[in-house]
Design a protein around this motif. Structure first.
Motif, PDB file in Angstrom:
ATOM      1  N   GLN A   1     -32.504  11.212-108.333  1.00 53.43           N
ATOM      2  CA  GLN A   1     -31.753  11.860-107.084  1.00 53.43           C
ATOM      3  C   GLN A   1     -30.219  11.685-106.965  1.00 53.43           C
ATOM      4  O   GLN A   1     -29.467  11.461-106.137  1.00 53.43           O
ATOM      5  CB  GLN A   1     -32.249  10.764-105.967  1.00 53.43           C
ATOM      6  CG  GLN A   1     -33.736  10.860-105.551  1.00 53.43           C
ATOM      7  CD  GLN A   1     -34.212  10.331-104.193  1.00 53.43           C
ATOM      8  OE1 GLN A   1     -33.331   9.746-103.588  1.00 53.43           O
ATOM      9  NE2 GLN A   1     -35.309  10.431-104.138  1.00 53.43           N
TER      10      GLN A   1
ATOM     11  N   HIS B   1     -24.762  11.865-104.889  1.00 49.63           N
ATOM     12  CA  HIS B   1     -26.208  11.720-104.504  1.00 49.63           C
ATOM     13  C   HIS B   1     -27.027  12.997-104.069  1.00 49.63           C
ATOM     14  O   HIS B   1     -26.206  13.792-103.228  1.00 49.63           O
ATOM     15  CB  HIS B   1     -26.187  10.706-103.330  1.00 49.63           C
ATOM     16  CG  HIS B   1     -27.592  10.273-102.761  1.00 49.63           C
ATOM     17  ND1 HIS B   1     -28.622   9.660-103.674  1.00 49.63           N
ATOM     18  CD2 HIS B   1     -28.197  10.932-101.684  1.00 49.63           C
ATOM     19  CE1 HIS B   1     -29.655   9.496-102.608  1.00 49.63           C
ATOM     20  NE2 HIS B   1     -29.640  10.190-101.521  1.00 49.63           N
ATOM     21  N   ASP B   2     -28.253  13.209-104.556  1.00 54.54           N
ATOM     22  CA  ASP B   2     -28.750  14.396-104.117  1.00 54.54           C
ATOM     23  C   ASP B   2     -29.660  14.010-102.967  1.00 54.54           C
ATOM     24  O   ASP B   2     -30.492  13.124-102.928  1.00 54.54           O
ATOM     25  CB  ASP B   2     -29.820  14.853-105.222  1.00 54.54           C
ATOM     26  CG  ASP B   2     -30.571  15.807-104.926  1.00 54.54           C
ATOM     27  OD1 ASP B   2     -31.772  15.940-105.228  1.00 54.54           O
ATOM     28  OD2 ASP B   2     -29.957  17.095-103.916  1.00 54.54           O
ATOM     29  N   ASP B   3     -29.392  14.603-101.764  1.00 58.87           N
ATOM     30  CA  ASP B   3     -30.151  14.366-100.421  1.00 58.87           C
ATOM     31  C   ASP B   3     -31.475  14.948-100.359  1.00 58.87           C
ATOM     32  O   ASP B   3     -32.267  14.838 -99.343  1.00 58.87           O
ATOM     33  CB  ASP B   3     -29.087  14.908 -99.283  1.00 58.87           C
ATOM     34  CG  ASP B   3     -29.125  16.378 -99.391  1.00 58.87           C
ATOM     35  OD1 ASP B   3     -28.120  16.645 -98.655  1.00 58.87           O
ATOM     36  OD2 ASP B   3     -29.432  16.899-100.016  1.00 58.87           O
TER      37      ASP B   3
END
Length: 369
Positions: free
Chosen positions: A90, A113-115
């Motif tokens: 993530q 950060h990958d939401d």
């Protein structure tokens, strides 16, 4: 049939993931253009780990030639240096080698950060599209679906990645060339060398203008817009100076009639794109020793050239993307399309008058308050 839909869904999911990474890569690469000079100053001065510069937009880290971390604040330090950008646990990581910047065998890492919103949307879209494709495949068959859908998606993804990668790769060397040219101007250089440097600057600024146009087309919905009263005369003078070597090279006589204190509430970057594209076309399509007339009053900006002109049946099409009135002259055919986009956004009126072998006059008109 289920297997086919699952395969298509998987391909679509991978496409959305690639598109997401491509979008992050472009944003991170653009951010790196402002961060690298700060990092360079740190590397060439104290190198105190406690004062390692941190980027405001992304988590950052510096890795050595052995691919081990030296300093940084990453949430996830597990990196795959075989990929320039990757999604891991993530977190999206962009790995930027610093050797092209002359900073040694270091690696700059940007992390965000990958939401997972793209994944949720991709699954929802895949389910929606899948239900439609189920009926479609029953009627048309797997062969037709494969022939029409997969190549189309691959072509779109390839074109999208190509444009985004190309625009970034253009910026770094062109910025370096222009910076060094400005430094050379301060030195005592023989006239013959100065002429060669001017030709290099003309070519570099042409590519830089193309880069700005491509970047605007890609990011115009993602870049912050600051609408404020802008002195159009001052900006016009600034951009005219930017093209001074182009004008001098073609021996173009420039006539300007500019009213003072002409203010228009508009984003500066967008108005720069309008003026640059009008001037670029007026110079590019002008004849050697031609005339360039600029007129500015409190409600109209006009750019007129004495160039090749536009065929009557092409005038209505020149504002369409990838349309060029004369394909013998270089370009992508996106300049006037950008002008039309911005004019529509700010309800500006565009009037174009042109006659073959006589010249073209384009006027941008706005309402005064």
């Amino acid at each position: 049939m289920i297997v086919i839909l699952a395969l298509i869904g998987t391909l679509y999911y991978q496409y959305e993931k690639t598109r997401m990474l491509s979008s992050h890569r472009l944003a991170m690469q653009l951010e790196s253009e402002s961060y690298v000079p700060v990092l360079k100053k740190w590397l060439t001065t104290d190198r105190d780990l406690a004062s390692f510069p941190k980027d405001l937009a992304y988590k950052t880290a510096l890795y050595g030639y052995d691919q081990k971390i030296l300093v940084g604040n990453l949430k996830n330090n597990t990196l795959d240096f075989k990929e320039s950008i990757a999604l891991q646990a993530q977190h999206v990581h962009l790995i930027i080698p610093l050797s092209p910047y002359g900073l040694g065998e270091f690696y700059l890492i940007f992390e965000t950060h990958d939401d997972q919103l793209w994944k949720t949307e991709a699954i929802q879209r895949a389910l929606w599209i899948g239900s439609g494709l189920f009926t479609f495949l029953l009627l048309i068959g797997f062969i037709l679906a494969r022939l029409l859908l997969k190549p189309m998606n691959d072509a779109i993804a390839l074109l999208d990645d190509f444009i985004k990668d190309t625009t970034h790769e253009l910026n770094t060397p062109i910025s370096a060339i222009l910076t060094n040219l400005e430094a050379l101007k301060e030195e005592d250089i023989p006239q013959i060398i100065q002429k060669k440097l001017n030709r290099i600057e003309i070519a570099s600024r042409t590519i830089s203008t193309l880069y700005n146009d491509l970047t605007y087309l890609i990011l115009n919905h993602d870049v912050a817009v600051i609408n404020e009263p802008l002195d159009i005369g001052e900006l016009l003078t600034e951009r005219l100076d930017y093209f001074r070597h182009h004008i001098k090279q073609k021996k173009i006589h420039c006539e300007s009639t500019v009213s003072p204190n002409v203010l228009l509430t508009i984003d500066r970057t967008k108005m720069t794109r309008v003026i640059d594209n009008l001037l670029s076309n007026a110079i590019k399509y002008n004849k050697m020793g031609g005339t360039l007339k600029l007129t500015l009053d409190h409600e109209t900006l006009c750019v007129q050239d004495s160039g090749i002109g536009i065929p009557a049946d092409m005038i209505e099409q020149v504002f369409e993307r990838y349309t060029r009135a004369d394909k013998s002259v270089g370009g992508f055919g996106i300049g006037l399309h950008i002008v039309a986009m911005i004019a529509q956004e700010y309800t500006l009126d565009i009037n174009i008058e042109s006659e073959e072998k006589i010249g073209t006059k384009i006027c941008i008109k706005w309402k005064t308050v």
